[in-house]
Design an enzyme around this catalytic site. Structure first.
Site, PDB file in Angstrom:
ATOM      1  N   SER A  90       2.573  -5.305  -5.565  1.00 11.52           N
ATOM      2  CA  SER A  90       1.860  -6.274  -6.414  1.00 11.52           C
ATOM      3  C   SER A  90       2.695  -6.661  -7.630  1.00 11.52           C
ATOM      4  O   SER A  90       2.691  -7.825  -8.030  1.00 11.52           O
ATOM      5  CB  SER A  90       0.476  -5.761  -6.814  1.00 11.52           C
ATOM      6  OG  SER A  90       0.566  -4.485  -7.376  1.00 11.52           O
ATOM      7  N   GLU A 100      -2.535  -8.366 -14.987  1.00 13.43           N
ATOM      8  CA  GLU A 100      -3.213  -7.382 -14.131  1.00 13.43           C
ATOM      9  C   GLU A 100      -4.345  -6.697 -14.897  1.00 13.43           C
ATOM     10  O   GLU A 100      -5.423  -6.441 -14.355  1.00 13.43           O
ATOM     11  CB  GLU A 100      -2.205  -6.352 -13.592  1.00 13.43           C
ATOM     12  CG  GLU A 100      -2.827  -5.411 -12.578  1.00 13.43           C
ATOM     13  CD  GLU A 100      -1.838  -4.716 -11.678  1.00 13.43           C
ATOM     14  OE1 GLU A 100      -0.644  -5.072 -11.690  1.00 13.43           O
ATOM     15  OE2 GLU A 100      -2.265  -3.804 -10.932  1.00 13.43           O
ATOM     16  N   ASP A 124       5.896  -0.788 -13.700  1.00  7.14           N
ATOM     17  CA  ASP A 124       6.234  -1.434 -12.424  1.00  7.14           C
ATOM     18  C   ASP A 124       6.785  -2.840 -12.644  1.00  7.14           C
ATOM     19  O   ASP A 124       7.785  -3.234 -12.031  1.00  7.14           O
ATOM     20  CB  ASP A 124       4.994  -1.503 -11.519  1.00  7.14           C
ATOM     21  CG  ASP A 124       4.385  -0.134 -11.267  1.00  7.14           C
ATOM     22  OD1 ASP A 124       5.060   0.873 -11.540  1.00  7.14           O
ATOM     23  OD2 ASP A 124       3.232  -0.087 -10.809  1.00  7.14           O
ATOM     24  N   GLY A 131       0.804  -1.222   0.000  1.00 11.53           N
ATOM     25  CA  GLY A 131       0.000   0.000   0.000  1.00 11.53           C
ATOM     26  C   GLY A 131       0.836   1.271   0.000  1.00 11.53           C
ATOM     27  O   GLY A 131       0.301   2.365   0.122  1.00 11.53           O
TER      28      GLY A 131
HETATM   29  C1  GLA Z   1       1.033   2.795 -11.314  1.00  9.58           C
HETATM   30  C2  GLA Z   1       0.955   1.922 -12.572  1.00  9.58           C
HETATM   31  C3  GLA Z   1       2.096   2.230 -13.538  1.00  9.58           C
HETATM   32  C4  GLA Z   1       2.204   3.732 -13.804  1.00  9.58           C
HETATM   33  C5  GLA Z   1       2.168   4.515 -12.492  1.00  9.58           C
HETATM   34  C6  GLA Z   1       2.129   5.998 -12.726  1.00  9.58           C
HETATM   35  O1  GLA Z   1       2.168   2.475 -10.568  1.00  9.58           O
HETATM   36  O2  GLA Z   1       1.020   0.549 -12.218  1.00  9.58           O
HETATM   37  O3  GLA Z   1       1.929   1.510 -14.734  1.00  9.58           O
HETATM   38  O4  GLA Z   1       1.203   4.162 -14.685  1.00  9.58           O
HETATM   39  O5  GLA Z   1       1.063   4.170 -11.687  1.00  9.58           O
HETATM   40  O6  GLA Z   1       3.301   6.442 -13.320  1.00  9.58           O
END
Ligand code: GLA
Length: 382
Positions: A131, A164, A176, A125
């Protein structure tokens, strides 16, 4: 927990020995926020905090999942039949690994059942991609254990993103998962999402007498999930109104002309953020390449202002931490990740670290702070 203790923890849950163990990190994004789903530029790095998975295969079509971090309602072993997996059917934390297994099989990879025990040091969080770490460690472990050849790290990240998007139902970009799968120790990763070209950019803060603090506000505002999809749709609408594939295609020099061509203020704000943010990634890249690391501070701070005023994804706690850190002498500060809570990154001179951290803790007592350096990407432990 040591490797031996982690192995024992698996045995205690599943009554047999694991075949191997893998690790995948969380991330912070240095610069390039809400640009990934606009075909733009991002520059995350891996945290030393990671999720580990100890795994053994099963031949009965069953996936059993256990996490040392889950207690109470979500504790205990989650048991799923692979044949029953379908988008939207799995709840709780287990939907992330279930989604990965389902997606790998849909893509044609011969992945069977498994027992998996996880533990994690990635704050959940905190906007630090716990994740993505869970997805990537699962994908890497399952593909390696089942002898799947020829899947690159970037493809693995794309499969995790797809899991996802499709199975969990969150329309996230690929930053990410790519960070967790592809980052390397001591570097930030420059990813150009259009074409997926990668470059590992040396980012050695200690050698320059600098520190990067991560300040987790420990708030997550309730509308965060729905808002992300709306922002993404807004960016796509702006690109469509301009007759472009993605906002990436608006040049920094052509920004004013693009803004004048857009029909409303919301689309103008979203566009201005994405275009200036892509430019900021280029600026940070140039400064790092030139060894002028200190000078990225104001660029990070400008990124925060753009996320707060134009993209409107900040929140009072994030603003308070960023403003407090700057007032206490930080070189730069910005929220990192999707927003509406989560963490702020703060660049400080080594000599100012204690004073800045103290000021932040006083302003927001619930804050959880740590100084960090770029850690390794996903890898096999044993
Ligand atoms: C989240 C999403 C990413 C990206 C960021 C913002 O972390 O998982 O793909 O879009 O927000 O930069």
């Amino acid at each position: 927990m040591t490797d031996a203790a982690f192995e024992i923890a698996f045995k205690n849950v599943f009554g047999r020995a694991p075949e191997g163990a893998w690790s995948a990190p969380g991330r912070v994004n240095l610069i390039g926020e809400h640009t990934d789903y606009n075909d733009g530029h991002v520059m995350p790095f891996a945290l030393p905090h990671a999720t580990r998975a100890a795994v053994a295969r099963r031949d009965d079509g069953v996936l059993r999942l256990h996490s040392a971090n889950m207690e109470g309602e979500e504790g205990g072993v989650v048991e799923l039949r692979i044949a029953d997996l379908a988008p939207g059917t799995t709840g709780g934390w287990a939907r992330y690994p279930a989604a990965v297994l389902w997606t790998l099989r849909e893509a044609g990879y011969p992945i069977g059942g498994a027992d998996i025990h996880y533990d994690s040091t990635v704050p959940v969080g905190g906007g630090l991609s716990s994740s993505a770490a869970l997805q990537v460690v699962t994908a890497l472990a399952l593909t390696e254990l089942h002898g799947v050849q020829g899947v690159s790290r970037q493809e693995l990240a794309l499969l995790c993103q797809s899991s996802e998007n499709t199975y969990v139902g969150a329309p996230v970009g690929v930053m990410d998962q790519t960070a967790s799968a592809c980052c390397t120790e001591g570097h930030a990763l420059h990813l150009d999402v259009r074409g997926l070209a990668q470059r590992q950019v040396p980012f050695d803060l200690a050698a320059e007498g600098l520190r990067l603090l991560v300040c987790d506000t420990r708030v997550k505002h309730a509308h965060a999930d729905g808002a992300y999809g709306e922002l993404r749709a807004g960016c796509e609408a702006a690109a469509a109104a301009l007759g472009l594939t993605a906002l990436r295609d608006v040049d920094f020099d052509g920004l004013d002309a693009a803004l004048a061509a857009l029909p409303d203020d919301r689309l103008r704000r979203l566009t201005r953020h994405v275009v200036t943010e892509n430019h900021r990634v280029e600026e940070v890249l140039e400064l790092l390449d030139a060894g002028r690391t200190r000078e990225i501070g104001p660029v990070l701070t400008a990124g925060h202002a753009s996320l707060r005023d134009d993209f409107q994804v900040s929140c009072p706690e994030l603003d308070l931490v960023a403003d407090t850190a700057l007032a206490a002498g930080a070189l730069g500060a910005r929220m990192t990740g999707g927003g509406f809570g989560g963490s702020v990154i703060v660049l400080v001179e080594e000599a100012d670290e204690t004073a800045v951290a103290a000021a932040v803790a006083e302003a927001l007592p619930q804050v959880r702070q740590f100084a960090t350096v770029p850690g390794p990407g996903a890898h096999r432990l044993w």
